[in-house]
Every structure is written in structure tokens, then in C-alpha cells.
Scaffold this motif. Structure first.
Motif, PDB file in Angstrom:
ATOM      1  N   TYR A  35       0.833  -1.201   0.000  1.00  0.00           N
ATOM      2  CA  TYR A  35       0.000   0.000   0.000  1.00  0.00           C
ATOM      3  C   TYR A  35       0.869   1.254   0.000  1.00  0.00           C
ATOM      4  CZ  TYR A  35      -3.495   3.421   1.450  1.00  0.00           C
ATOM      5  OH  TYR A  35      -4.316   4.527   1.514  1.00  0.00           O
ATOM      6  N   GLY A  46       2.496   1.607  -3.344  1.00  0.00           N
ATOM      7  CA  GLY A  46       1.486   1.993  -4.339  1.00  0.00           C
ATOM      8  C   GLY A  46       1.101   3.451  -4.233  1.00  0.00           C
ATOM      9  N   SER A  48       0.675   3.574  -8.182  1.00  0.00           N
ATOM     10  CA  SER A  48       0.359   2.325  -8.891  1.00  0.00           C
ATOM     11  C   SER A  48      -0.968   1.751  -8.399  1.00  0.00           C
ATOM     12  CB  SER A  48       1.464   1.292  -8.677  1.00  0.00           C
ATOM     13  OG  SER A  48       1.072   0.032  -9.183  1.00  0.00           O
ATOM     14  N   ASP A  49      -1.981   1.764  -9.261  1.00  0.00           N
ATOM     15  CA  ASP A  49      -3.267   1.153  -8.907  1.00  0.00           C
ATOM     16  C   ASP A  49      -3.138  -0.357  -8.742  1.00  0.00           C
ATOM     17  OD1 ASP A  49      -4.492   3.601  -8.960  1.00  0.00           O
ATOM     18  OD2 ASP A  49      -5.197   3.409 -11.036  1.00  0.00           O
ATOM     19  N   LEU A  50      -2.230  -0.971  -9.515  1.00  0.00           N
ATOM     20  CA  LEU A  50      -2.044  -2.425  -9.419  1.00  0.00           C
ATOM     21  C   LEU A  50      -1.560  -2.829  -8.034  1.00  0.00           C
ATOM     22  CD1 LEU A  50      -1.946  -5.226 -10.713  1.00  0.00           C
ATOM     23  CD2 LEU A  50       0.388  -4.698 -11.481  1.00  0.00           C
ATOM     24  N   LEU A  51      -0.584  -2.088  -7.477  1.00  0.00           N
ATOM     25  CA  LEU A  51      -0.076  -2.413  -6.145  1.00  0.00           C
ATOM     26  C   LEU A  51      -1.143  -2.168  -5.078  1.00  0.00           C
ATOM     27  CD1 LEU A  51       3.592  -1.025  -6.283  1.00  0.00           C
ATOM     28  CD2 LEU A  51       2.802  -3.389  -6.494  1.00  0.00           C
ATOM     29  N   SER A  87      -4.326  -2.471  -5.533  1.00  0.00           N
ATOM     30  CA  SER A  87      -5.279  -3.576  -5.673  1.00  0.00           C
ATOM     31  C   SER A  87      -4.744  -4.840  -5.011  1.00  0.00           C
ATOM     32  CB  SER A  87      -5.571  -3.832  -7.157  1.00  0.00           C
ATOM     33  OG  SER A  87      -6.420  -4.945  -7.308  1.00  0.00           O
ATOM     34  N   LYS A  88      -3.434  -5.110  -5.200  1.00  0.00           N
ATOM     35  CA  LYS A  88      -2.834  -6.295  -4.558  1.00  0.00           C
ATOM     36  C   LYS A  88      -2.830  -6.155  -3.041  1.00  0.00           C
ATOM     37  CE  LYS A  88       0.121  -7.986  -8.294  1.00  0.00           C
ATOM     38  NZ  LYS A  88       1.511  -8.322  -8.710  1.00  0.00           N
ATOM     39  N   LYS A  91      -5.021  -4.581  -1.290  1.00  0.00           N
ATOM     40  CA  LYS A  91      -6.394  -4.828  -0.852  1.00  0.00           C
ATOM     41  C   LYS A  91      -6.692  -6.328  -0.837  1.00  0.00           C
ATOM     42  CE  LYS A  91     -11.163  -3.488  -1.836  1.00  0.00           C
ATOM     43  NZ  LYS A  91     -12.060  -2.695  -2.750  1.00  0.00           N
ATOM     44  N   GLN A  92      -6.200  -7.057  -1.834  1.00  0.00           N
ATOM     45  CA  GLN A  92      -6.402  -8.508  -1.889  1.00  0.00           C
ATOM     46  C   GLN A  92      -5.738  -9.210  -0.701  1.00  0.00           C
ATOM     47  OE1 GLN A  92      -4.938  -9.787  -5.685  1.00  0.00           O
ATOM     48  NE2 GLN A  92      -6.463  -8.611  -6.847  1.00  0.00           N
TER      49      GLN A  92
END
Length: 507
Positions: free
Chosen positions: A243, A246, A251-254, A256-257, A259-260
Motif C-alpha cells: 500500500y 502503491g 500504482s493502482d495495481l499495487l 489492488s494487490k 487490498k487482496q
């Protein structure tokens, strides 16, 4: 073939007693039902017997199956009947008239003396009242049998007799036994269900083996939970790192990861269940120090019933510091009478042949916990008897398993198990160094029995005990005395006495 099916059965009484129990009992299954005092054993038995509905799930009996349920207490109206009539009362009128022989057959299976059959049930001992309850159910020829604390009030001879009867007469039908007697459970069951508020545990094993399997399963659960929580902590830490990266990098990808990972950690944490802990309260003892080596001496003490009829003599016996002497003997030989004489001597009464060291402080509890005032509440008893402040009394009682509402209830309205726990708390506050315990495990659940054993051993308590609980006796005793043929003599181990009792039952 008869069967009893429990499907997702649960019960709630304020809090959950048990939930989601699934099992099938068939002919030849003998299930031991294990839980602490108030843990739901009777609730489940009553549900299976059709006397109460479970809070959830269903109980399905095979077509035409009849259940015989032996409750703990004798109905008041039955107490006023002759023993023979009390058993006959369980039959329909026509069967009572045309098949009276069944009544005598049922009583014969428990070797009931002829003169006892003519006596009022209220005049007989608690043990014979218990056997009368079993005979009342058995005479109806049930297809399944439920037994709620069947060994209560039985002496060892009757316990052994009941073991033999279950393994012979009732061997081909489903049997469920709720009991705190560990040796009895080992001798009579082949399956064990541990009732718990969360996940109950079922093992196709008799009690002692099942208890070991339960301990291993609980340890595995604890290890698995520790590993899972460590993994959840690692995932949350990684999510935090991702987080931060990101956010800093946009980075939206980081994000999102991250959050996962948080979601996976939360799922692991949500899946964790509270590990089971027995909740009936602690049993603790105290052991006041003394420099005396010999605490008491019995010098050819004559023990008799109150009307003067002699029972036995003791010989010369020294009770040393650290001794835990268990007195063995058949029912009616005078074990409890000996304990009462010792208690009187330790309160200062002159009893011929009994000498007690001045530094000995007695902790005495009889079978009925008669030292407890029935009209006082536990809180009143503790504060007045031991000069304990209000808040400390509440804390002591809570630690012994008494919720606030039970602390304010008259002692006479408490269950037998609760009264025993209160009596043991009173013993602790007395701070004795010489215990006189007459059947101290009566009505105490298995967890409480094991706590009591551990406390006696850890405190290196001294004293004299009477007990029919073979597991308790073998765990705590350092010496054994046997009443036989009018004498009290020392024996190396109780096995010979137990074997003789079993041979008498089988004769």
C-alpha cells in the motif's frame, strides 16, 4: 435394528450449550456423554427421550423404537411406594396384572434382596433408589437406554454390578451414558461425545482413549490456529508495504494487490474459532504448614453405629505428614462413621483411642456437604463464615464457577455439583493441613475431579479419604486401609479388594 439419528442438533440456554451435533447410534453402540456441570448432558438426553425439543436440528428415531430414560431424581410420588410397586408402576395396568413376573426378573438382574422389595423406597439408601429407577425403565423392555449419572449414590459393589449389567443385559441396544465416573465409562462405553458450546467432538473410543485423542486434536487445533494467525499477520504486513509503495508510486495495481492481501488476512482471522476451555470454575486447595511429623494416631479405636453395635477396630495406626490414606470397604462397614469420629476428635471432643497433634487444622467435608447452610446464599456463607470482604467474596465465588445470579441464590437451591464446589472453596479458605474427605468427587465433573487431584498432589496434602471413584483413589492415595472382618488393616494396593468385589458381583 434400532437407531437414533441426531442431525445438526443444538441447544441454547442463555449461552450455547452445544451445536451442530451429527451422529447415528445403532444397536451395540454405547456412547459416553461428557461435559462439565451445566454443560448440556441432561438437556441432550431429554431431547433424545422426546421430553424437550432441541433449539436447532432434529432427532429421528427408527420406526417403532422405544426409549427408556433413567433420570437422576426419583419422582416424589414413587418415593412413597414399596420397591416392588415402584417398578410395577412403570408398566401399563394390563401388563402389571398379567406379566407381574417381569417385575421380579428386572429386580433379580440387580440381585435385589427379597426383604428390600417390600420396603418403602424412601427407607432405602440412595444407591437402591438409583437401581430402582433403572429397574423401572428396564421392565418396560426399551429398545434404547439413556442413563443420566447412573453411578450417583452407588457403592463400589453396585457400580461393578451395573457395569456387568450394561455389558450383558443391555449390550445389544443403543445406550447413552452421562457420567463423571471415568473408570465406569471405560468399562461400559465404546464411543465418546465431548459436548462443547462450539465444536463438539465424537470419537469411536471409550473415555480414557477418547480423552487422549481429544487432547491431541485440541493441540493440533491450537498449533494450526497459531500458524494461521502468523500467516494473517504476515499478509497484513505485506499489504501495508504494498500500500505504501502503491501510494508513493501512484500504482493502482499495487494498491489492488494490497487490498487482496488484506482480504485474505481477514478471511483467515474470521475463520478462527475460540479454542475450547472448560468453564465450570477452578477447584483450588490450601495446605497450612506444620512441623509435626505425626498428625494423628489411631490406637485400637472401636468404631460402632450410633446405637452401639460394633463395626470394626482400627489397630495402631499413625498418620504421618504427607500421608493420604484411603479407607476401603464394603458399603455399611463404617467408613463414614470413622470419618465422623476423626472429625469430632479434631474439634476437641475426647474420642477413645484417637490422638491429634495440636497443630493439626482440619478440613472436613462429608458426602452431603452438610457443613453448608441451605438457607444462606453462597455470598452470605463466604462473607460471614470467613470474614471476607464483599468484593473478594464475589471474586472467589466467580473463580469457583458461580455467576453473580447464583451467588445470591439459597444454597439449598443449587445443584449438587455447585454445592460440592462451594464446599471445596470453603475447605480452601479454612487453610487446613489435615483433610478428611468423604466422597469428595460426588457430583463433580471430570474436569473438576482432575483439578482436585492436581491440587491435592501439588499441595502435598495430608489426610484420610473415602471414595468409590477408582480413578481418584489411584491418583492421590499414598496408603490404603481396608475394613474387613471387623478389622482395619493396611494393604499395598486396592486391586485385591476390587477383584473380590467383582467376584462377589459375578457369583
Amino acid at each position: 435394528m434400532g437407531s437414533i439419528s441426531l442431525r445438526h442438533v443444538g441447544a441454547v440456554a442463555g449461552d450455547s450449550l452445544f451445536q451442530d451435533i451429527n451422529l447415528v447410534l445403532s444397536d451395540g453402540d454405547r456412547l459416553g456423554l461428557i461435559a462439565g456441570n451445566g454443560g448440556g448432558k441432561t438437556t441432550l438426553l431429554r431431547a433424545v427421550a422426546g421430553l424437550a425439543a432441541p433449539s436447532s436440528g432434529e432427532i429421528v428415531l427408527s420406526r417403532g423404537l422405544t426409549i427408556g430414560y433413567v433420570e437422576q431424581d426419583v419422582p416424589a410420588r414413587v418415593m412413597q411406594m414399596r420397591l416392588w410397586d415402584a417398578v410395577a408402576d412403570a408398566l401399563p395396568d394390563e401388563a402389571r396384572h398379567d406379566e407381574a413376573w417381569r417385575i421380579d426378573v428386572a429386580l433379580d438382574e440387580f440381585a435385589t434382596p427379597g426383604e428390600f422389595r417390600e420396603r418403602m423406597l424412601a427407607e432405602l439408601s440412595g444407591g437402591w433408589q438409583r437401581l430402582a429407577l433403572i429397574a423401572r425403565v428396564w421392565v418396560t423392555q426399551p429398545d434404547a437406554l439413556l442413563l443420566d449419572e447412573p453411578t450417583n449414590h452407588l457403592d463400589l459393589a453396585r457400580i461393578l454390578q451395573l457395569e456387568a449389567w450394561i455389558n450383558q443385559a443391555a449390550r445389544s441396544i443403543p445406550v447413552v451414558i452421562a457420567s463423571h465416573d471415568r473408570r465406569f465409562l471405560d468399562a461400559t462405553t465404546n464411543r465418546t461425545l465431548f459436548l462443547r458450546p462450539g465444536v463438539s467432538r465424537l470419537f469411536a473410543l471409550p473415555f480414557s482413549q477418547a480423552r487422549q485423542a481429544l487432547a491431541e486434536a485440541d493441540a493440533a487445533d491450537a498449533n494450526r490456529q497459531e500458524k494461521d494467525l502468523k500467516e494473517a499477520k504476515r499478509l497484513r504486513r505485506n499489504a501495508g508495504d504494498l500500500y505504501n509503495v502503491g501510494i508513493n508510486s501512484g500504482s493502482d495495481l499495487l494498491l489492488s494487490k494490497a487490498k487482496q492481501l488484506k482480504s485474505r488476512a481477514a478471511a483467515i482471522e474470521d475463520a478462527q474459532k475460540s479454542l475450547h476451555k472448560d468453564r465450570t470454575g477452578d477447584i483450588r486447595l490450601a495446605n497450612r504448614d506444620t512441623h509435626a511429623r505425626v498428625l494423628a494416631t489411631l490406637d485400637h479405636v472401636a468404631v460402632a453405629v450410633p446405637d452401639g453395635r460394633p463395626l470394626f477396630r482400627t489397630g495402631l495406626i499413625h498418620v504421618f505428614k504427607g500421608d493420604r490414606i484411603v479407607v476401603l470397604g464394603r458399603n455399611g462397614t463404617g467408613k463414614s462413621q470413622l470419618m465422623r469420629l476423626l472429625a469430632l476428635a479434631m474439634t476437641g471432643e475426647d474420642i477413645a483411642g484417637i490422638r491429634v497433634t495440636p497443630s493439626a487444622v482440619m478440613g472436613y467435608a462429608d458426602q452431603a456437604m452438610s457443613q453448608l447452610p441451605n438457607d444462606e446464599t453462597p455470598h452470605q456463607f463466604i462473607t460471614r463464615r470467613f470474614d471476607v470482604a464483599d468484593q473478594r467474596a464475589r471474586g472467589l465465588l466467580a473463580g469457583a464457577g458461580f455467576a453473580i445470579e447464583k451467588q445470591a441464590r439459597p444454597i439449598g437451591q443449587l445443584s449438587y455439583g455447585q454445592r460440592t464446589r462451594l464446599g471445596l472453596l470453603a475447605l480452601r479458605l479454612t487453610e487446613p493441613n489435615f483433610y478428611l474427605l468423604d466422597e469428595p468427587t460426588n457430583h463433580v465433573d471430570i474436569a473438576g475431579q482432575e483439578q482436585l487431584e492436581a491440587e491435592i498432589l501439588e499441595r502435598d496434602a495430608s489426610g484420610i479419604l473415602v471414595s468409590h471413584d477408582r480413578a481418584f483413589v489411584e491418583a492421590v492415595a499414598t496408603r490404603f486401609m481396608l475394613i474387613d472382618k471387623g478389622r482395619l488393616t493396611e494393604v499395598d494396593w486396592p486391586d485385591t479388594f476390587y477383584r473380590q468385589m467383582r467376584e462377589d458381583v459375578e457369583a
